[in-house]
Enzyme design. Structure first.
Site, PDB file in Angstrom:
ATOM      1  N   GLN A  33      -7.878   2.892  12.717  1.00 15.04           N
ATOM      2  CA  GLN A  33      -9.009   3.449  12.113  1.00 15.04           C
ATOM      3  C   GLN A  33     -10.090   2.553  12.340  1.00 15.04           C
ATOM      4  O   GLN A  33      -9.855   1.337  12.651  1.00 15.04           O
ATOM      5  CB  GLN A  33      -8.873   3.964  10.687  1.00 15.04           C
ATOM      6  CG  GLN A  33      -8.436   2.643   9.583  1.00 15.04           C
ATOM      7  CD  GLN A  33      -7.467   3.023   8.351  1.00 15.04           C
ATOM      8  OE1 GLN A  33      -7.790   4.160   8.016  1.00 15.04           O
ATOM      9  NE2 GLN A  33      -6.905   2.206   8.032  1.00 15.04           N
ATOM     10  N   ASP A 159      -2.658   5.826  -3.244  1.00 15.28           N
ATOM     11  CA  ASP A 159      -3.841   5.572  -3.018  1.00 15.28           C
ATOM     12  C   ASP A 159      -4.274   5.493  -1.527  1.00 15.28           C
ATOM     13  O   ASP A 159      -4.638   4.524  -0.987  1.00 15.28           O
ATOM     14  CB  ASP A 159      -4.744   4.360  -3.767  1.00 15.28           C
ATOM     15  CG  ASP A 159      -6.196   3.945  -3.688  1.00 15.28           C
ATOM     16  OD1 ASP A 159      -6.448   2.812  -3.797  1.00 15.28           O
ATOM     17  OD2 ASP A 159      -6.850   5.001  -3.157  1.00 15.28           O
TER      18      ASP A 159
HETATM   19  N1  SAM Z   1      -9.790   4.951  -3.031  1.00 16.45           N
HETATM   20  C1  SAM Z   1      -9.741   5.568  -1.328  1.00 16.45           C
HETATM   21  C2  SAM Z   1     -10.056   7.184  -1.472  1.00 16.45           C
HETATM   22  O1  SAM Z   1      -9.972   7.787  -2.707  1.00 16.45           O
HETATM   23  O2  SAM Z   1     -10.117   7.512  -0.509  1.00 16.45           O
HETATM   24  C3  SAM Z   1      -8.742   5.280  -0.800  1.00 16.45           C
HETATM   25  C4  SAM Z   1      -8.696   3.767  -0.500  1.00 16.45           C
HETATM   26  S1  SAM Z   1      -7.638   2.915   0.300  1.00 16.45           S
HETATM   27  C5  SAM Z   1      -8.449   1.765   1.290  1.00 16.45           C
HETATM   28  C6  SAM Z   1      -6.781   4.285   1.663  1.00 16.45           C
HETATM   29  C7  SAM Z   1      -5.589   3.475   2.202  1.00 16.45           C
HETATM   30  O3  SAM Z   1      -4.682   4.059   2.477  1.00 16.45           O
HETATM   31  C8  SAM Z   1      -6.186   2.749   3.768  1.00 16.45           C
HETATM   32  O4  SAM Z   1      -6.231   1.456   3.726  1.00 16.45           O
HETATM   33  C9  SAM Z   1      -5.193   3.301   4.550  1.00 16.45           C
HETATM   34  O5  SAM Z   1      -5.011   2.441   5.592  1.00 16.45           O
HETATM   35  C10 SAM Z   1      -4.052   3.579   3.712  1.00 16.45           C
HETATM   36  N2  SAM Z   1      -3.159   4.495   4.571  1.00 16.45           N
HETATM   37  C11 SAM Z   1      -3.359   5.811   5.262  1.00 16.45           C
HETATM   38  N3  SAM Z   1      -2.491   6.434   5.462  1.00 16.45           N
HETATM   39  C12 SAM Z   1      -1.477   5.484   4.987  1.00 16.45           C
HETATM   40  C13 SAM Z   1      -0.001   5.852   5.248  1.00 16.45           C
HETATM   41  N4  SAM Z   1       0.784   6.850   5.836  1.00 16.45           N
HETATM   42  N5  SAM Z   1       0.719   4.751   4.830  1.00 16.45           N
HETATM   43  C14 SAM Z   1       0.380   3.679   4.000  1.00 16.45           C
HETATM   44  N6  SAM Z   1      -1.162   3.237   3.932  1.00 16.45           N
HETATM   45  C15 SAM Z   1      -1.772   4.519   4.202  1.00 16.45           C
END
Ligand code: SAM
Length: 290
Positions: A33, A159
């Site tokens: 991303q 999250d």
């Molecule tokens: N608070 C935010 C929201 O409500 O949208 C989310 C914050 S956090 C930074 C979201 C995280 O999910 C990102 O760092 C992303 O890389 C991670 N993520 C997305 N898909 C994922 C997956 N399949 N496995 C693990 N992490 C994942």
């Protein structure tokens, strides 16, 4: 003449928020991303992933406290906690504030999010990264839950980004089926389910999916200023009944026993209990009303 640099959030095609940028701190295209971190005027430092607000220093406490303290105190004796996503470390920090937690596993797919959060958003995670109870894994959450041992976690906190791109797998039947398998008998899973006023189907679709594998499905809300569109909704699915209606005196006693009294700026026992009382425009998306 200085030109004002505005950043427009790209979440919705015809509506959204924008930030006047004081200073850009990082702009990285990771394997998964686009990651941007900048200094804003009103909200401290802000992280965008693919143009969507993930976290701001100004209001992260709202979301992180509600995504963490509600499930842990609803459970009452969570020792093993799994966190999926949450690369900024804010959920990890709050999970570790609970003195009865002995193991917090955090699985974040993008190591660049962790690296940049450590460098530019150090206050979000504090020293959670070096807590001996913390086990941080860079990997896909779906792969981790596939391989995890039966009945090995009391609470799972998802999250993630929204169900587009890498986040999509975290909103599937397979993911929830594995969550059900790896949760203990009194376990529960919570996950960010978007802003129902704008993201109409996220709560509806994921609640139906969760209900296929985990019997007691509900939701609760939090008012996160930079998740635009009104209440942010957090999905809640528990193996035992009544965890979304624990009496306030029990919640208050559990918070004291866990050691989180005085550590919160949004969560309180009253907010905890009240958050499950949903306005009809949100409650209509839950299986009982579907
Ligand atoms: N608070 C935010 C929201 O409500 O949208 C989310 C914050 S956090 C930074 C979201 C995280 O999910 C990102 O760092 C992303 O890389 C991670 N993520 C997305 N898909 C994922 C997956 N399949 N496995 C693990 N992490 C994942």
């Amino acid at each position: 003449m200085t030109t004002d640099m505005w950043v427009n959030e790209t979440l919705y095609p015809s509506w959204g928020q924008r930030f006047l940028v004081k200073r850009e701190l990082a702009r990285v295209r990771s394997e998964f991303q686009d990651i941007v971190i900048f200094e804003s005027h009103e909200h401290g430092r802000v992280m965008l992933l693919d143009g969507v607000v993930q976290i701001t220093e100004g209001d992260e406490f709202v979301y992180q406290e509600m995504l963490t303290h509600v499930p842990l105190l609803a459970h009452g004796s969570a020792a093993n906690v799994l966190i999926i996503g949450a690369g900024d470390g804010g959920v990890l920090r709050r999970v570790l504030q609970h003195r009865n937690v002995t193991r917090a596993v955090m699985v974040e797919i993008d190591g660049e999010v962790i690296r940049l959060a450590k460098e530019f958003l150090p206050g979000i995670a504090g020293d959670a990264w070096v807590d001996p109870r913390a086990h941080v894994i860079v990997g896909d959450g779906i792969d981790y839950v596939r391989r995890a041992t039966d009945a090995s976690f009391d609470v799972i906190i998802v999250d993630s980004t929204d169900p587009i791109g890498v986040g999509e797998v975290l909103f599937t039947d397979e993911f929830y089926e594995n969550c059900a398998r790896i949760l203990t008998v009194g376990g529960l899973v919570v996950n960010q389910c978007g802003v129902p006023f704008m993201q109409h189907d996220e709560l509806h679709d994921t609640s139906i999916r969760r209900a296929r594998f985990i019997p007691h499905v509900g939701a609760y809300v939090a008012a996160v200023p930079t998740y635009v569109g009104g209440y942010m909704t957090l999905g809640f699915a528990a193996k035992q009944p009544g965890l979304d209606a624990v009496p306030i005196e029990t919640i208050r006693a559990r918070a004291t026993a866990a050691g989180i009294d005085g550590l919160t700026r949004y969560w309180t026992p009253q907010i905890h209990v009240g958050a499950f009382h949903l306005p009809p425009y949100i409650a209509q998306h839950l299986p009982g009303a579907i």
